[in-house]
Structure formats: C-alpha cells, structure tokens
Scaffold this motif. Structure first.
Motif, PDB file in Angstrom:
ATOM      1  N   SER A   1       1.027  -0.639  -0.005  1.00 20.29           N
ATOM      2  CA  SER A   1       0.281   0.080  -0.357  1.00 20.29           C
ATOM      3  C   SER A   1       0.572   1.151  -0.113  1.00 20.29           C
ATOM      4  CB  SER A   1      -0.665   0.114   1.021  1.00 20.29           C
ATOM      5  OG  SER A   1      -1.723   1.305   1.154  1.00 20.29           O
ATOM      6  N   ILE A   2       0.396   1.942  -0.693  1.00 14.83           N
ATOM      7  CA  ILE A   2       1.217   3.286  -1.117  1.00 14.83           C
ATOM      8  C   ILE A   2       0.951   4.362  -0.586  1.00 14.83           C
ATOM      9  CG2 ILE A   2       2.328   4.699  -2.684  1.00 14.83           C
ATOM     10  CD1 ILE A   2       4.212   2.609  -2.754  1.00 14.83           C
ATOM     11  N   CYS A   3      -0.425   4.994  -1.205  1.00 14.16           N
ATOM     12  CA  CYS A   3      -1.205   6.071  -0.229  1.00 14.16           C
ATOM     13  C   CYS A   3      -2.295   5.567   0.066  1.00 14.16           C
ATOM     14  CB  CYS A   3      -0.438   6.751  -1.376  1.00 14.16           C
ATOM     15  SG  CYS A   3      -1.184   6.818  -3.013  1.00 14.16           S
ATOM     16  N   GLY A   4      -2.853   7.077   0.110  1.00  9.32           N
ATOM     17  CA  GLY A   4      -4.235   6.979   0.233  1.00  9.32           C
ATOM     18  C   GLY A   4      -4.639   6.628   1.250  1.00  9.32           C
ATOM     19  N   GLY A   5      -4.025   6.482   2.351  1.00 10.97           N
ATOM     20  CA  GLY A   5      -4.564   4.934   3.552  1.00 10.97           C
ATOM     21  C   GLY A   5      -5.402   4.160   3.432  1.00 10.97           C
ATOM     22  N   LYS A   6      -5.280   3.274   2.695  1.00  6.64           N
ATOM     23  CA  LYS A   6      -5.610   1.739   2.242  1.00  6.64           C
ATOM     24  C   LYS A   6      -4.936   1.064   2.648  1.00  6.64           C
ATOM     25  CE  LYS A   6      -8.496  -0.611  -0.828  1.00  6.64           C
ATOM     26  NZ  LYS A   6      -9.525  -1.275  -1.335  1.00  6.64           N
ATOM     27  N   LEU A   7      -5.282  -0.206   3.488  1.00  7.85           N
ATOM     28  CA  LEU A   7      -4.363  -0.820   3.920  1.00  7.85           C
ATOM     29  C   LEU A   7      -4.140  -1.800   3.062  1.00  7.85           C
ATOM     30  CD1 LEU A   7      -4.140  -0.359   7.205  1.00  7.85           C
ATOM     31  CD2 LEU A   7      -2.694   0.086   5.905  1.00  7.85           C
ATOM     32  N   ALA A   8      -3.125  -2.614   2.467  1.00  2.00           N
ATOM     33  CA  ALA A   8      -2.642  -4.280   2.424  1.00  2.00           C
ATOM     34  C   ALA A   8      -3.714  -5.177   3.204  1.00  2.00           C
ATOM     35  CB  ALA A   8      -1.213  -4.280   1.464  1.00  2.00           C
ATOM     36  N   VAL A   9      -3.921  -6.329   2.537  1.00  2.00           N
ATOM     37  CA  VAL A   9      -4.448  -7.546   3.193  1.00  2.00           C
ATOM     38  C   VAL A   9      -3.867  -9.003   3.090  1.00  2.00           C
ATOM     39  CG1 VAL A   9      -6.578  -8.592   4.174  1.00  2.00           C
ATOM     40  CG2 VAL A   9      -6.787  -6.712   3.462  1.00  2.00           C
ATOM     41  N   CYS A  10      -3.401  -9.703   3.489  1.00  2.00           N
ATOM     42  CA  CYS A  10      -2.974 -11.441   3.209  1.00  2.00           C
ATOM     43  C   CYS A  10      -4.004 -12.057   4.463  1.00  2.00           C
ATOM     44  CB  CYS A  10      -1.187 -11.265   3.468  1.00  2.00           C
ATOM     45  SG  CYS A  10      -0.546 -10.711   2.274  1.00  2.00           S
ATOM     46  N   THR A  11      -4.020 -12.891   3.307  1.00  2.00           N
ATOM     47  CA  THR A  11      -4.550 -14.120   4.332  1.00  2.00           C
ATOM     48  C   THR A  11      -4.405 -15.686   4.376  1.00  2.00           C
ATOM     49  OG1 THR A  11      -5.867 -14.941   1.938  1.00  2.00           O
ATOM     50  CG2 THR A  11      -6.953 -13.029   3.496  1.00  2.00           C
ATOM     51  N   ASP A  12      -4.244 -16.063   5.397  1.00  2.00           N
ATOM     52  CA  ASP A  12      -3.802 -17.288   5.678  1.00  2.00           C
ATOM     53  C   ASP A  12      -5.129 -18.408   5.736  1.00  2.00           C
ATOM     54  OD1 ASP A  12      -1.356 -16.514   6.265  1.00  2.00           O
ATOM     55  OD2 ASP A  12      -1.472 -16.694   8.477  1.00  2.00           O
ATOM     56  N   ASN A  13      -5.474 -18.546   4.623  1.00  2.00           N
ATOM     57  CA  ASN A  13      -6.255 -19.388   3.705  1.00  2.00           C
ATOM     58  C   ASN A  13      -6.436 -20.498   2.241  1.00  2.00           C
ATOM     59  OD1 ASN A  13      -7.287 -17.363   2.994  1.00  2.00           O
ATOM     60  ND2 ASN A  13      -9.410 -17.476   4.265  1.00  2.00           N
ATOM     61  N   VAL A  14      -7.636 -21.224   2.045  1.00  2.00           N
ATOM     62  CA  VAL A  14      -7.439 -21.043   0.601  1.00  2.00           C
ATOM     63  C   VAL A  14      -8.395 -20.414  -0.313  1.00  2.00           C
ATOM     64  CG1 VAL A  14      -7.823 -23.043  -0.719  1.00  2.00           C
ATOM     65  CG2 VAL A  14      -7.120 -23.910   1.833  1.00  2.00           C
ATOM     66  N   THR A  15      -7.222 -19.964  -1.212  1.00  2.00           N
ATOM     67  CA  THR A  15      -7.395 -19.346  -2.010  1.00  2.00           C
ATOM     68  C   THR A  15      -8.137 -19.019  -3.335  1.00  2.00           C
ATOM     69  OG1 THR A  15      -6.901 -17.236  -0.708  1.00  2.00           O
ATOM     70  CG2 THR A  15      -7.222 -16.442  -2.160  1.00  2.00           C
ATOM     71  N   ASP A  16      -9.091 -18.595  -3.844  1.00  2.00           N
ATOM     72  CA  ASP A  16      -9.933 -19.168  -5.432  1.00  2.00           C
ATOM     73  C   ASP A  16      -8.947 -17.726  -6.049  1.00  2.00           C
ATOM     74  OD1 ASP A  16      -9.962 -19.704  -7.927  1.00  2.00           O
ATOM     75  OD2 ASP A  16     -12.123 -19.616  -7.199  1.00  2.00           O
ATOM     76  N   LEU A  17      -7.351 -18.178  -6.365  1.00  2.00           N
ATOM     77  CA  LEU A  17      -7.217 -16.948  -7.857  1.00  2.00           C
ATOM     78  C   LEU A  17      -7.886 -16.359  -8.684  1.00  2.00           C
ATOM     79  CD1 LEU A  17      -3.590 -18.389  -7.756  1.00  2.00           C
ATOM     80  CD2 LEU A  17      -4.874 -16.614  -6.064  1.00  2.00           C
ATOM     81  N   SER A  18      -8.685 -17.103  -8.874  1.00  2.00           N
ATOM     82  CA  SER A  18     -10.183 -16.726 -10.029  1.00  2.00           C
ATOM     83  C   SER A  18     -10.880 -15.521  -9.676  1.00  2.00           C
ATOM     84  CB  SER A  18     -10.376 -17.822 -10.816  1.00  2.00           C
ATOM     85  OG  SER A  18     -11.446 -18.187 -10.023  1.00  2.00           O
ATOM     86  N   ILE A  19     -11.203 -15.542  -8.567  1.00  2.00           N
ATOM     87  CA  ILE A  19     -12.187 -14.203  -7.950  1.00  2.00           C
ATOM     88  C   ILE A  19     -11.087 -12.918  -7.860  1.00  2.00           C
ATOM     89  CG2 ILE A  19     -13.020 -15.779  -5.976  1.00  2.00           C
ATOM     90  CD1 ILE A  19     -11.211 -14.524  -4.396  1.00  2.00           C
ATOM     91  N   THR A  20     -12.243 -11.638  -8.108  1.00  2.00           N
ATOM     92  CA  THR A  20     -11.935 -10.903  -8.347  1.00  2.00           C
ATOM     93  C   THR A  20     -10.795 -10.037  -7.037  1.00  2.00           C
ATOM     94  OG1 THR A  20     -13.932  -9.396  -7.145  1.00  2.00           O
ATOM     95  CG2 THR A  20     -14.272 -10.243  -9.913  1.00  2.00           C
TER      96      THR A  20
END
Length: 524
Positions: free
Chosen positions: A213-232
């Motif tokens: 996350s560079i700017c704008g105050g919106k933070l990045a999110v990382c998860t520890d679960n099974v993730t479907d890379l085809s979702i939006t």
C-alpha cells in the motif's frame, strides 16, 4: 490510551535459553480459534538467556505451544536442552492482574472509574483525562502516558485520526529554481507482486506474494486460508478469518497444481511494515538506508522517490524489527499502474531477512506537467497568417498537470513584404548616392576654378625678373659650377598667405641658393 489500528488484547512474555551440541531449533507456535497452528518465531542452535514478548491483536481464543527438536542426530542427547524459566500472560481467561497501570477517569468530578480513551488520545497524568494528540501526529502503541506518546509524522505524510501516518499520494521536490510535483494516485491503492517460483527440499513449488500500500490510507491485506486466484480483486481483499491488515505484507502461495488442489493455498502471512516513516528523495531516513546498487541506475533527470516503512514487531534475527523501502521511478514507457520488481541479487526481496527493497517503475510516478515541459513552434507565414503550435519536450517526463495549449493563429508579414521593402530601400539609397555624387562633383569643379584663378593671380604678382642669359659662358665647366639655385614652388597655403600679405604691402618669395661653400643665399 488508544493507539493505531493494531489494538492490544493481550500479550505473552517468556524467558528462555537453548543449549545444543548439534543442530537444534526451538519453535513458538500459536493456534487461533483452534483452526490452524502458526509458527510465530523460532530460534536455532545455542541461545543465551533472553526474553521474548508476543502481542495479541485479535480478540479470539488463542493457545500457545512450544516445540524443541533436533535437526541432526547428536551423540549425546542429554546435552540438547531448551529451558523456559517464566511465562507471563496478560488478559487471560479467569486471570488476575500482575500489575496496575494509569487509566483515564470519567468526566464526572467525583468519578473514580476507569474509562477507555478514544482513538488518538493519550492520558494526561496531571488531570487523568483523555487528551487528543496534536495535528499530523500518531499515538505510539504501548507508550507511557503523557504527550510524549504522540509522535510527529515523517516527511510527506499526514494523520487524520492520529491512528497512523500515511501518504496522501502527493509529493513535492524543489531543486534550485525548479519544483517538481508528483501525484501517485494513478498507481492504485495497493500493488501486488508475486516472485519466484521457489522449491522446497521435496520439490514442492511455491511463490512469495507481496501486497504493498503506497498512498491513500488504504491498507494491504494478506490472508492465511485457501484462496481462489480466479476471484475478483474486491472479493480477494475482504478480510478473512486469519487476515493481516497492514501497509506491506507477504504470503506464501502454493499453486493448486503443486498439491493436487483445485485452489491455491495461501499461508504464512507476515507483517513486513505497519508504520509509514515518510517519503523523500534521500537514500536514508531514520536509520533505514537504500542500497543503491541493487537496482540499475536511471538515466532520467527525474529523481527517484523512496517510501520508507518499518515494522514494530521484532524477531530473533531482526532485533530492531523489519524495514521496507519502496522506490518509485518515473518510466514513461510503463503503464500508469506500472510494474513492481525485486533486486536480481535477492529474489526474495531481501538480502538479510530484515530489510526489504522494491522498485516500482511507472509513468504514474512521473511529475505533473508544467509550462516548462513544452515549447512553441512557429509555422510558415502564408497569406499574412502564421500558426503557432505547442509540442512536449522530448523525452516527455511528466504526466497530467497542465495540458498543451491549443493551436493559435497570428498575423504576420510574409517574404514578399520584406522583398518590396528591401527594393524600395535600395532604390532610395541609389538615388541618394547619385544625388550626392553630382552635388559634390559640381562643388569640386567650382573649387578647382577658384583655385586656378588664385594660382594665376599669385603667379602674376610673384613673377621673377628675366635673366639676361642662362647659357654657360665660354671657359666655364659645368662641373665647376658649385652654386645651385633651388626654387620652391609655393603651396596653396603659401599662395593664400602671399595674397594676404599683398594686401598688407608685403610681397616677397624665398628662393634658397645652395653653394659648395656652404653658404645659403636667399633671394627676396
């Protein structure tokens, strides 16, 4: 007092040491809501007696586990020992307080009950009341009560709610008389990078996935679960049960093809940066340095802008916590979202495990355009009209900002006008020269006539007596004639003086006689 979004719900502190004759490792693990066990920290080989503290930032049921194992077979197993001397847990279920801390009292004068402070407020020790931090400061977590708990934001950063400092996507740099203004909002709120692949000892393929996350105050999110890379992207950014929300985080991605699953596995998410230190063109800020030789040098005149981050979580290898530097570089050949890369020498993004460096090349990292970035071109004058065009300087190293002015048309004087003007001036000059030549020629003729009259009149007045004989007498030798008569013709000035002297009654002419006996005779 309440600090950043990383609110503390509890902490565990333990004191330990390890002693090994062979390779060994001590693991400290955590299980949240009995879903999955995660390794919080590990220590290899011999470690002296030390203390480690872990902060719980989620209100959930947590269990902690310690595991000690040998990595190689040892000859004497009894000498491989891990000792834990004490374990202290705060905010445990059915627990008791081990110590007391200062708290804020209610607004009522007679109130003695502790009340929580709103976010961005510290406890004033003199009044025991909650006091808001000054503008553009943030409240440091776990700081002592008082105004010193509010820390000023770094360069090119701001804070609205005193919970954290962030960049508002704008940066200004001044060098000499030139000022460059950057707008990084086109880069997007969060950038992603997946490097690799890498392989385990058993050949399992995995990737390191970074969210920044560079700017704008919106933070990045990382998860520890099974993730479907085809979702939006919007669905992927939704916080899961074991999500980490911070400025920069890293996850380990195991593709579905490597494990026979239909979806990819995302695990071991770690927080790399939870504090924005500031943005500057300098290569050092608050102890965080940029290694300049990790990325190729830029040939552009636009300086790189470095974003500095830090993580307050310490590890056994990083006693001061992790730090991250994201370098934004202007590259007009890239798209506005750009491209993230890691150093070629360090494919994992770090060369020491504690300092991570990323390069973000984008046309959106170029400064905004100003009047200095374009120039004017004058067209050919046709029909007394001339077009004025404006084009960008090459190479174009700016984005947005001031647009190119529209084409303009102005009146002009064509080459025919200048030809006619030159011909007229030439004709006038020729006539003037001929007139001056005739004038001075006539004037010269008059002067010659007057001069000849003056000469004739002067000769009549100064005429010498005629000699009786100019022949050589008999018996005289021309060689014996030592006397010489020199007659000097008077000049014009002399003649004029003679005329003037005639009027005064004096009229004479000098004739020099040269004699062999060095006698000079003057005949008047």
């Amino acid at each position: 007092q309440t600090g950043a979004g990383r609110e503390e719900f509890g902490r565990i502190t333990f004191e330990f040491e390890t002693s090994c004759t062979a390779d060994c490792e001590l693991y400290f693990m955590m299980d949240v809501n009995r879903k999955s066990t995660k390794i919080v920290e590990s220590w290899e080989k011999n470690k002296t007696r030390q203390t480690y503290t872990h902060i719980m930032t989620k209100n959930a049921s947590v269990s902690y586990t310690w595991a000690f194992q040998r990595t190689n077979q040892a000859s004497d197993v009894s000498r491989n020992v891990a000792r834990i001397y004490s374990i202290t847990v705060s905010n445990a279920v059915d627990g008791v307080s081990s110590s007391c801390r200062v708290c804020a009292l209610g607004a009522q004068p007679s109130s003695s009950a502790c009340v929580p402070c709103p976010p961005g407020h510290y406890i004033d020790a003199s009044t025991s009341q909650c006091t808001e931090c000054p503008p553009n400061t943030y409240l440091m977590p776990h700081a002592a009560p008082g105004p010193d708990a509010c820390k000023s934001c770094g360069p090119s950063s701001k804070s609205d709610k005193h919970s954290l400092c962030y960049s508002d996507c704008h940066f200004t740099y001044t060098e000499g008389n030139a000022t460059l203004t950057f707008d990084f909002s086109s880069l997007g709120p969060v950038g992603s990078l997946m490097n690799g692949p890498s392989f385990t000892s058993k050949g399992t393929k995995y990737f390191h996935h970074f969210n920044i996350s560079i700017c704008g105050g919106k933070l990045a999110v990382c998860t520890d679960n099974v993730t479907d890379l085809s979702i939006t992207d919007s669905q992927r950014e939704k916080e899961g049960p074991n999500a980490i929300t911070t400025f920069i985080c890293q996850s380990t991605i195991i593709p579905a093809s490597g494990r026979g699953f239909h979806t990819a596995l995302s695990s071991q998410s770690i927080n790399l940066a939870d504090t924005f230190v500031g943005a500057t063109v300098d290569n050092n800020l608050e102890g965080i340095s940029v290694t300049s030789d990790l990325f190729p040098k830029t040939s552009k005149k636009v300086p790189d802008v470095n974003f500095y981050y830090r993580s307050l979580e310490t590890t056994s290898s990083c006693e001061s916590g992790r730090s991250v530097v994201v370098t934004l570089r202007c590259n007009p050949d890239k798209s506005t979202t750009g491209e993230l890369s890691v150093p070629s020498q360090c494919p994992a993004g770090t060369c020491d495990g504690c300092t991570f460096q990323f390069l973000w090349e984008s046309s959106g990292a170029c400064p905004t355009c100003t009047e200095r970035d374009y120039h004017q071109i004058e067209g050919v004058c046709k029909g007394r009209n001339q077009d004025l065009l404006y084009v960008w300087n090459e190479p174009k190293l700016c984005m947005g900002g001031v647009p190119l002015p529209a084409k303009k048309t102005q009146t002009c004087e064509g080459i025919e006008f200048w030809i006619h003007l030159g011909a007229g001036l030439g004709a006038f000059t020729a006539v003037l020269l001929v007139s001056l030549t005739c004038y001075f020629w006539k004037k010269n003729k008059r002067l010659e006539y007057k001069y000849s009259r003056l000469v004739m009149s002067a000769n009549k007045e100064c005429e010498m007596p005629v000699a009786d004989s100019c022949a050589v007498m008999e018996g005289e030798n021309e060689a014996d004639m030592d006397d010489e008569v020199v007659y000097t013709k008077p000049s014009l000035l002399g003649k004029l003086k003679a005329i003037a002297s005639k009027r005064n009654g004096d009229n004479y002419e000098n004739v020099q006689l040269n004699s062999a006996h060095s006698k000079t005779l003057v005949w008047s």
